[in-house]
Design a protein around this motif. Sequence first.
Motif, PDB file in Angstrom:
ATOM      1  N   MET A   1      -8.376  76.068  34.745  1.00  0.00           N
ATOM      2  CA  MET A   1      -9.209  76.241  33.570  1.00  0.00           C
ATOM      3  C   MET A   1      -8.798  77.489  32.801  1.00  0.00           C
ATOM      4  O   MET A   1      -8.656  78.558  33.379  1.00  0.00           O
ATOM      5  CB  MET A   1     -10.668  76.391  34.023  1.00  0.00           C
ATOM      6  CG  MET A   1     -11.659  76.176  32.931  1.00  0.00           C
ATOM      7  SD  MET A   1     -13.312  76.330  33.634  1.00  0.00           S
ATOM      8  CE  MET A   1     -14.019  77.543  32.585  1.00  0.00           C
ATOM      9  N   LYS A   2      -8.584  77.324  31.475  1.00  0.00           N
ATOM     10  CA  LYS A   2      -8.164  78.465  30.667  1.00  0.00           C
ATOM     11  C   LYS A   2      -9.333  79.406  30.424  1.00  0.00           C
ATOM     12  O   LYS A   2     -10.415  78.978  30.025  1.00  0.00           O
ATOM     13  CB  LYS A   2      -7.603  77.977  29.331  1.00  0.00           C
ATOM     14  CG  LYS A   2      -6.165  77.561  29.440  1.00  0.00           C
ATOM     15  CD  LYS A   2      -5.581  77.164  28.104  1.00  0.00           C
ATOM     16  CE  LYS A   2      -4.215  76.538  28.328  1.00  0.00           C
ATOM     17  NZ  LYS A   2      -3.818  75.655  27.246  1.00  0.00           N
ATOM     18  N   LYS A   3      -9.094  80.689  30.672  1.00  0.00           N
ATOM     19  CA  LYS A   3     -10.140  81.699  30.521  1.00  0.00           C
ATOM     20  C   LYS A   3      -9.510  82.953  29.960  1.00  0.00           C
ATOM     21  O   LYS A   3      -8.308  83.147  30.065  1.00  0.00           O
ATOM     22  CB  LYS A   3     -10.694  82.104  31.897  1.00  0.00           C
ATOM     23  CG  LYS A   3     -11.366  81.064  32.697  1.00  0.00           C
ATOM     24  CD  LYS A   3     -11.913  81.790  33.919  1.00  0.00           C
ATOM     25  CE  LYS A   3     -12.372  80.805  34.972  1.00  0.00           C
ATOM     26  NZ  LYS A   3     -12.962  81.490  36.113  1.00  0.00           N
ATOM     27  N   ILE A   4     -10.360  83.843  29.458  1.00  0.00           N
ATOM     28  CA  ILE A   4      -9.871  85.182  29.141  1.00  0.00           C
ATOM     29  C   ILE A   4     -10.500  86.122  30.160  1.00  0.00           C
ATOM     30  O   ILE A   4     -11.725  86.148  30.322  1.00  0.00           O
ATOM     31  CB  ILE A   4     -10.155  85.595  27.676  1.00  0.00           C
ATOM     32  CG1 ILE A   4      -9.534  86.967  27.398  1.00  0.00           C
ATOM     33  CG2 ILE A   4     -11.642  85.540  27.336  1.00  0.00           C
ATOM     34  CD1 ILE A   4      -9.332  87.267  25.930  1.00  0.00           C
ATOM     35  N   LEU A   5      -9.664  86.849  30.893  1.00  0.00           N
ATOM     36  CA  LEU A   5     -10.181  87.702  31.961  1.00  0.00           C
ATOM     37  C   LEU A   5      -9.161  88.774  32.345  1.00  0.00           C
ATOM     38  O   LEU A   5      -7.989  88.693  31.966  1.00  0.00           O
ATOM     39  CB  LEU A   5     -10.593  86.875  33.185  1.00  0.00           C
ATOM     40  CG  LEU A   5      -9.549  86.250  34.094  1.00  0.00           C
ATOM     41  CD1 LEU A   5     -10.228  85.513  35.234  1.00  0.00           C
ATOM     42  CD2 LEU A   5      -8.614  85.322  33.394  1.00  0.00           C
ATOM     43  N   GLU A   6      -9.641  89.745  33.093  1.00  0.00           N
ATOM     44  CA  GLU A   6      -8.769  90.832  33.527  1.00  0.00           C
ATOM     45  C   GLU A   6      -7.735  90.303  34.523  1.00  0.00           C
ATOM     46  O   GLU A   6      -8.046  89.426  35.345  1.00  0.00           O
ATOM     47  CB  GLU A   6      -9.607  91.927  34.190  1.00  0.00           C
ATOM     48  CG  GLU A   6      -8.828  93.212  34.406  1.00  0.00           C
ATOM     49  CD  GLU A   6      -9.549  94.214  35.290  1.00  0.00           C
ATOM     50  OE1 GLU A   6      -9.616  95.388  34.926  1.00  0.00           O
ATOM     51  OE2 GLU A   6     -10.040  93.821  36.360  1.00  0.00           O
ATOM     52  N   GLY A   7      -6.527  90.858  34.490  1.00  0.00           N
ATOM     53  CA  GLY A   7      -5.455  90.420  35.383  1.00  0.00           C
ATOM     54  C   GLY A   7      -5.865  90.424  36.848  1.00  0.00           C
ATOM     55  O   GLY A   7      -5.603  89.462  37.579  1.00  0.00           O
ATOM     56  N   SER A   8      -6.526  91.498  37.279  1.00  0.00           N
ATOM     57  CA  SER A   8      -6.947  91.605  38.673  1.00  0.00           C
ATOM     58  C   SER A   8      -7.899  90.472  39.048  1.00  0.00           C
ATOM     59  O   SER A   8      -7.811  89.893  40.130  1.00  0.00           O
ATOM     60  CB  SER A   8      -7.652  92.943  38.914  1.00  0.00           C
ATOM     61  OG  SER A   8      -6.758  93.992  38.678  1.00  0.00           O
ATOM     62  N   ARG A   9      -8.824  90.168  38.144  1.00  0.00           N
ATOM     63  CA  ARG A   9      -9.788  89.096  38.380  1.00  0.00           C
ATOM     64  C   ARG A   9      -9.064  87.743  38.474  1.00  0.00           C
ATOM     65  O   ARG A   9      -9.392  86.897  39.310  1.00  0.00           O
ATOM     66  CB  ARG A   9     -10.828  89.075  37.239  1.00  0.00           C
ATOM     67  CG  ARG A   9     -11.835  87.969  37.311  1.00  0.00           C
ATOM     68  CD  ARG A   9     -12.908  88.244  38.353  1.00  0.00           C
ATOM     69  NE  ARG A   9     -13.669  87.047  38.656  1.00  0.00           N
ATOM     70  CZ  ARG A   9     -14.705  87.010  39.493  1.00  0.00           C
ATOM     71  NH1 ARG A   9     -15.093  88.111  40.100  1.00  0.00           N
ATOM     72  NH2 ARG A   9     -15.339  85.904  39.748  1.00  0.00           N
ATOM     73  N   ALA A  10      -8.077  87.572  37.609  1.00  0.00           N
ATOM     74  CA  ALA A  10      -7.316  86.315  37.604  1.00  0.00           C
ATOM     75  C   ALA A  10      -6.599  86.121  38.940  1.00  0.00           C
ATOM     76  O   ALA A  10      -6.581  85.010  39.489  1.00  0.00           O
ATOM     77  CB  ALA A  10      -6.316  86.320  36.449  1.00  0.00           C
ATOM     78  N   ILE A  11      -6.043  87.199  39.470  1.00  0.00           N
ATOM     79  CA  ILE A  11      -5.353  87.114  40.764  1.00  0.00           C
ATOM     80  C   ILE A  11      -6.364  86.807  41.868  1.00  0.00           C
ATOM     81  O   ILE A  11      -6.137  85.943  42.709  1.00  0.00           O
ATOM     82  CB  ILE A  11      -4.587  88.424  41.064  1.00  0.00           C
ATOM     83  CG1 ILE A  11      -3.415  88.563  40.086  1.00  0.00           C
ATOM     84  CG2 ILE A  11      -4.077  88.438  42.501  1.00  0.00           C
ATOM     85  CD1 ILE A  11      -2.759  89.919  40.105  1.00  0.00           C
ATOM     86  N   ALA A  12      -7.510  87.499  41.837  1.00  0.00           N
ATOM     87  CA  ALA A  12      -8.538  87.280  42.861  1.00  0.00           C
ATOM     88  C   ALA A  12      -9.005  85.819  42.852  1.00  0.00           C
ATOM     89  O   ALA A  12      -9.117  85.188  43.908  1.00  0.00           O
ATOM     90  CB  ALA A  12      -9.713  88.228  42.631  1.00  0.00           C
ATOM     91  N   GLU A  13      -9.252  85.271  41.680  1.00  0.00           N
ATOM     92  CA  GLU A  13      -9.725  83.881  41.609  1.00  0.00           C
ATOM     93  C   GLU A  13      -8.642  82.912  42.090  1.00  0.00           C
ATOM     94  O   GLU A  13      -8.937  81.919  42.760  1.00  0.00           O
ATOM     95  CB  GLU A  13     -10.161  83.531  40.175  1.00  0.00           C
ATOM     96  CG  GLU A  13     -11.459  84.229  39.798  1.00  0.00           C
ATOM     97  CD  GLU A  13     -12.031  83.762  38.454  1.00  0.00           C
ATOM     98  OE1 GLU A  13     -11.584  82.721  37.929  1.00  0.00           O
ATOM     99  OE2 GLU A  13     -12.934  84.453  37.940  1.00  0.00           O
ATOM    100  N   THR A  14      -7.385  83.211  41.741  1.00  0.00           N
ATOM    101  CA  THR A  14      -6.282  82.352  42.184  1.00  0.00           C
ATOM    102  C   THR A  14      -6.159  82.394  43.704  1.00  0.00           C
ATOM    103  O   THR A  14      -6.041  81.350  44.356  1.00  0.00           O
ATOM    104  CB  THR A  14      -4.959  82.800  41.526  1.00  0.00           C
ATOM    105  OG1 THR A  14      -5.124  82.766  40.102  1.00  0.00           O
ATOM    106  CG2 THR A  14      -3.809  81.889  41.914  1.00  0.00           C
ATOM    107  N   VAL A  15      -6.225  83.597  44.269  1.00  0.00           N
ATOM    108  CA  VAL A  15      -6.116  83.759  45.722  1.00  0.00           C
ATOM    109  C   VAL A  15      -7.266  83.010  46.417  1.00  0.00           C
ATOM    110  O   VAL A  15      -7.059  82.309  47.404  1.00  0.00           O
ATOM    111  CB  VAL A  15      -6.101  85.262  46.093  1.00  0.00           C
ATOM    112  CG1 VAL A  15      -6.355  85.468  47.572  1.00  0.00           C
ATOM    113  CG2 VAL A  15      -4.770  85.887  45.683  1.00  0.00           C
ATOM    114  N   ARG A  16      -8.473  83.138  45.859  1.00  0.00           N
ATOM    115  CA  ARG A  16      -9.619  82.411  46.413  1.00  0.00           C
ATOM    116  C   ARG A  16      -9.354  80.898  46.377  1.00  0.00           C
ATOM    117  O   ARG A  16      -9.579  80.185  47.362  1.00  0.00           O
ATOM    118  CB  ARG A  16     -10.890  82.768  45.628  1.00  0.00           C
ATOM    119  CG  ARG A  16     -12.191  82.214  46.181  1.00  0.00           C
ATOM    120  CD  ARG A  16     -12.643  80.901  45.528  1.00  0.00           C
ATOM    121  NE  ARG A  16     -12.485  80.846  44.103  1.00  0.00           N
ATOM    122  CZ  ARG A  16     -13.470  81.125  43.230  1.00  0.00           C
ATOM    123  NH1 ARG A  16     -14.641  81.474  43.664  1.00  0.00           N
ATOM    124  NH2 ARG A  16     -13.238  81.016  41.928  1.00  0.00           N
TER     125      ARG A  16
END
Lengths: 378, 180
Positions: A1-16
């Motif tokens: 899903m396309k979102k606008i978010l902080e890089g760190s948050r994007a990595i955390a969500e991907t890892v999850r």
Amino acid sequence: MKKILEGSRAIAETVRNIGIDVISAYPITPQTHIVEDLAKLKADGEADYEYIRTESEFAAMSVLIGAAATGARTYTATSSQGLLLMTEVLFNAAGMRLPIVMTDANRAISGPINIWNDQQDAVTMRDAGWIMLYGEDNQETCDLHILAYKIAEKCLIPVVVNLDGFVLTHTVEQVDIAEAKLIKKYLPAFKATEKLDVKNPLTFGAFVTPGQYMEIRQELHDDLRASKKVMAREMLDFKKIFGRKLSLVEYYGAKDADTVVVAMGSVLGTIKEAVDELNKVGKKVGVVKISSLRPFPAEELLKLIGSKKQILVIDKSVSLGEEGILSGEIRRSFYGQSKAKIVGAIMGLGGRDITKEMIKQTIVTAKKTNEQTIFVGK
Amino acid sequence: MIEIRVHGRGGQGSVTLAELLAEAAYYSGQQAQAFPNFGVERRGAPVTAYTRIDNKFIRLRSQVYNPDYVIVQDVTLLTDPKILGDLKKGSVVLINSSKPLDNLKVPQGVRVKAINASGLALEVIGKPIINTIFLGAFAGLSGLIKLSAIEKAIKERFEGDIAKKNILAAKRGFEIINQN
């Protein structure tokens, strides 16, 4: 899903979404937001991994070694001094062939103490036996994490995914976060062929005499070299499932360029902007992105730019007293096989900003200079 | 591409403002990028943050040097000549000030807009939280951000009464900027 978010948050969500069994970490700037976000996802009941906050990075990586040896899928993130503190354990993780994946939010090394971005930290572990990947933007960095688990678990080699600290970790921009369902299609559950199991006892990391040590080290060397082919194949598969391209090396700019800039990480975006402007006024310039420092895509690079006149390598790290890490890699790869003039430019150390104008100016300077390495600070 | 630079003091929500600008621009159908000038943050110290807005994905990673818009959340920061020193013709400066700033030295062709953000914030929020006033003011001035997008961005970050008051603050900023 396309979102606008902080890089760190994007990595955390991907890892999850990847589906991790054990996360173990210790906070350090500029990586902290990643492990904070992962801790919050767990605390909010939105993730089911075990989360272990250790007393140091040395312990964080040690915990992952234990967890990975039982067949668990594992993750940590670190930066700078934290990475240095876990160095001893990093060599063990690779030597024991454990498919651990780690994020390094690249940051300068003390002293003098400095919390800002360059890429000196990760190159310290260049010879540890890990696969080392570099992301250009937050989308690519997230995608490389998914790829990292596939490669790590196929080759039984740990992978570090690097991204520029602050420049990417703290930047809010669009990322298409891969959903867990889609990731599962690409990355099946990890089934370790050898693991710690009370019913079938094994020893990991045992003492080895001169009679066996060398063969085991050579095996890791050979497998690390062979991982390049696995990676190239898996990158193609990635495109089929996620629709986004990953590559060991990527060329951008004028097809008939006589000058090519080579770099890793987020500075590539700024270089591409500079190249566009130079191409517009008829300057024959291109840029090559390197996504993997280990294994190093030497043959691919030689094929791509071996026939060029001038190569400018931009390094955010330096083997002090010699030259930039990437320029050294390219020089040895091209030895005897290319007539290109190779100049290394050390830029952006300790968070020094790199602008489009600096890139353009450095291309001109590199043509004129007789030096092998130049430092460009403004 | 539109480049915005936010100047404030630690605690004024400058980084949050830069991020909200990016998020609201994104929800208005644009691509956007926001990042702080990574300093050693502490309350009261000068803070800078950046936002870029474009119709395509933004690759440029350098800091912002010749911004189209500068937002100054604390007028005392202007003792630093660098803040307004690199503005170009057509740049707009938005400053938190209860008095008009007609005598402010700026390069030729730069517009200055004083906005009593602290006063408005006390009125609407009851606290001197001024960043969402500027968020609305930028939207009203530039036409790049829709009010509905601001509402979405604020609601994602804040809950309940705080979200409501900040949305009101943004609306006040939006209205007031085109009145003076």
